[in-house]
Design a protein around this motif. Structure first.
Motif, PDB file in Angstrom:
ATOM      1  N   LEU A 137     -20.686 -28.104 -19.241  1.00  0.00           N
ATOM      2  CA  LEU A 137     -19.929 -29.296 -18.854  1.00  0.00           C
ATOM      3  C   LEU A 137     -20.753 -30.240 -17.977  1.00  0.00           C
ATOM      4  O   LEU A 137     -20.622 -31.457 -18.093  1.00  0.00           O
ATOM      5  N   ASP A 138     -21.609 -29.674 -17.109  1.00  0.00           N
ATOM      6  CA  ASP A 138     -22.397 -30.567 -16.238  1.00  0.00           C
ATOM      7  C   ASP A 138     -23.727 -30.970 -16.864  1.00  0.00           C
ATOM      8  O   ASP A 138     -24.508 -31.709 -16.273  1.00  0.00           O
ATOM      9  N   GLY A 139     -23.996 -30.473 -18.081  1.00  0.00           N
ATOM     10  CA  GLY A 139     -25.184 -30.909 -18.807  1.00  0.00           C
ATOM     11  C   GLY A 139     -26.442 -30.128 -18.519  1.00  0.00           C
ATOM     12  O   GLY A 139     -27.503 -30.445 -19.057  1.00  0.00           O
ATOM     13  N   SER A 140     -26.383 -29.079 -17.697  1.00  0.00           N
ATOM     14  CA  SER A 140     -27.586 -28.311 -17.405  1.00  0.00           C
ATOM     15  C   SER A 140     -27.896 -27.266 -18.474  1.00  0.00           C
ATOM     16  O   SER A 140     -28.982 -26.687 -18.484  1.00  0.00           O
ATOM     17  N   PRO A 151     -12.734 -21.878 -22.901  1.00  0.00           N
ATOM     18  CA  PRO A 151     -11.366 -21.836 -22.370  1.00  0.00           C
ATOM     19  C   PRO A 151     -10.630 -23.129 -22.682  1.00  0.00           C
ATOM     20  O   PRO A 151     -11.238 -24.191 -22.873  1.00  0.00           O
ATOM     21  N   ALA A 152      -9.310 -23.033 -22.722  1.00  0.00           N
ATOM     22  CA  ALA A 152      -8.483 -24.174 -23.116  1.00  0.00           C
ATOM     23  C   ALA A 152      -8.785 -25.423 -22.304  1.00  0.00           C
ATOM     24  O   ALA A 152      -8.826 -26.536 -22.834  1.00  0.00           O
ATOM     25  N   ARG A 156     -11.535 -29.971 -24.679  1.00  0.00           N
ATOM     26  CA  ARG A 156     -11.663 -31.402 -24.985  1.00  0.00           C
ATOM     27  C   ARG A 156     -13.114 -31.844 -24.949  1.00  0.00           C
ATOM     28  O   ARG A 156     -13.458 -32.877 -25.532  1.00  0.00           O
ATOM     29  N   ARG A 157     -13.950 -31.081 -24.258  1.00  0.00           N
ATOM     30  CA  ARG A 157     -15.355 -31.488 -24.106  1.00  0.00           C
ATOM     31  C   ARG A 157     -16.334 -30.526 -24.768  1.00  0.00           C
ATOM     32  O   ARG A 157     -17.506 -30.856 -24.936  1.00  0.00           O
ATOM     33  N   HIS A 275     -21.197 -25.699 -27.360  1.00  0.00           N
ATOM     34  CA  HIS A 275     -21.973 -26.876 -26.967  1.00  0.00           C
ATOM     35  C   HIS A 275     -21.023 -28.047 -26.785  1.00  0.00           C
ATOM     36  O   HIS A 275     -19.844 -27.973 -27.146  1.00  0.00           O
ATOM     37  N   ARG A 276     -21.527 -29.132 -26.244  1.00  0.00           N
ATOM     38  CA  ARG A 276     -20.674 -30.290 -25.945  1.00  0.00           C
ATOM     39  C   ARG A 276     -20.303 -31.051 -27.209  1.00  0.00           C
ATOM     40  O   ARG A 276     -21.077 -31.121 -28.168  1.00  0.00           O
ATOM     41  N   PHE A 277     -19.099 -31.635 -27.199  1.00  0.00           N
ATOM     42  CA  PHE A 277     -18.693 -32.569 -28.240  1.00  0.00           C
ATOM     43  C   PHE A 277     -19.564 -33.825 -28.164  1.00  0.00           C
ATOM     44  O   PHE A 277     -20.190 -34.112 -27.150  1.00  0.00           O
ATOM     45  N   GLY A 278     -19.559 -34.599 -29.232  1.00  0.00           N
ATOM     46  CA  GLY A 278     -20.258 -35.881 -29.218  1.00  0.00           C
ATOM     47  C   GLY A 278     -21.536 -35.820 -30.025  1.00  0.00           C
ATOM     48  O   GLY A 278     -21.829 -34.830 -30.706  1.00  0.00           O
TER      49      GLY A 278
END
Length: 297
Positions: A137-140, A151-152, A156-157, A275-278
């Motif tokens: 989530l923090d990009g590291s 987790p729920a 979203r991310r 991994h992150r969305f986008g």
């Protein structure tokens, strides 16, 4: 001054003649002569001596041409590096993992990826699932092998790719009567102190272990929670209880611990690559393609 001026000067030095240099560059001689003269005027020095037999660089010209070659060489490297990075052939990829994933899930993937992308620098970090989610989530972290889907609160991310399942086993301390059994009935854990993965570090693993016990009518008596599997096995070896964890613990070969299947067999733990969305960076996209190909195969 433009890059073409550097190319013009280098061509003139190479061919030592305005006419031949112009032909090599694909332009007419008068514009080349004008551009070289304009370059000398801008620099305030004469770059070439003109003779009846051609041209040759002056001392100032030799110094300028040496740097001009470096500039154009670095430009070519910059273009090549950008193209390689755009194809995911270079760069750095930070991957989180669990200890059992390194033993069971990752070796084939990492071997295949390093064969296909040898210039990519891999940063591997062993972290519990909860810490991996925070780092994603923090990009590291770019991606992480975690227990269960994200987790729920993070879905979203974050998105994830299922990698496979591992069955649950019981870790029994040496000398315990259950070590003589072929498998450990879940009901036999009813009166035993249990050592489980910490809900803070591995919530999915803890939930699965609790669900297995409760499905057999056993209300777990949790004696200790471990933040990683090495700690879980160490606590078992100290005789502090029976542990429940993934079958991948067999690869750790901890002295003083016997690992036995549970009976009835449980669905086990599911591992995901999160991994992150986008938009997916090229190097991560190459890694995800490798993961899919390895697990499809």
């Amino acid at each position: 001054m433009e890059l073409r001026h550097l190319r013009y000067a280098l061509a003139l030095s190479e061919h030592a003649h305005f006419g031949r240099a112009a032909a090599a560059l694909g332009i007419r001689q008068p514009p080349l002569s004008q551009q070289i003269k304009a370059l000398e005027t801008e620099l305030g020095v004469q770059l070439f001596d003109r003779t009846g037999h051609g041209v040759r660089p002056t001392a100032a010209g030799e110094a300028f041409l040496a740097r001009a070659r470096q500039v154009l060489d670095h430009l070519d490297l910059a273009v090549r590096d950008a193209a390689d990075a755009g194809r995911g052939e270079t760069g750095t990829l930070a991957i989180g993992f669990l200890g059992t994933a390194l033993a069971a899930v990752l070796p084939e993937v990492l071997t295949a990826f390093r064969t296909r992308r040898p210039q990519v620098r891999l940063e591997l970090r062993e972290l519990p699932s909860a810490r991996q989610v925070e780092a994603l989530l923090d990009g590291s972290l770019d991606a992480g092998v975690i227990c269960g889907p994200p987790p729920a609160a993070a879905r979203r991310r974050l998105t994830s790719l299922p990698l496979g399942r591992e069955s649950l086993v019981a870790a029994v301390p040496s000398g315990h009567p259950l070590t003589s059994a072929a498998a450990v009935p879940v009901q036999a854990l009813d009166s035993e102190p249990l050592i489980l993965s910490s809900r803070q570090a591995e919530p999915a693993a803890a939930d699965v272990a609790l669900a297995v016990c409760r499905a057999a009518g056993v209300e777990p008596r949790i004696a200790h929670e471990a933040h990683n599997l090495h700690t879980l096995l160490g606590l078992v070896a100290c005789g502090l209880g029976i542990g429940i964890g993934p079958a991948g613990m067999r690869r750790f070969r901890h002295v003083g611990v016997t690992l036995l299947p549970l009976e009835p067999a449980a669905a086990g733990l599911e591992f995901h690559l999160a991994h992150r969305f986008g938009p997916v960076p090229s190097v991560l996209g190459a890694f995800l393609r490798t993961v899919r190909q390895v697990h499809r195969g």
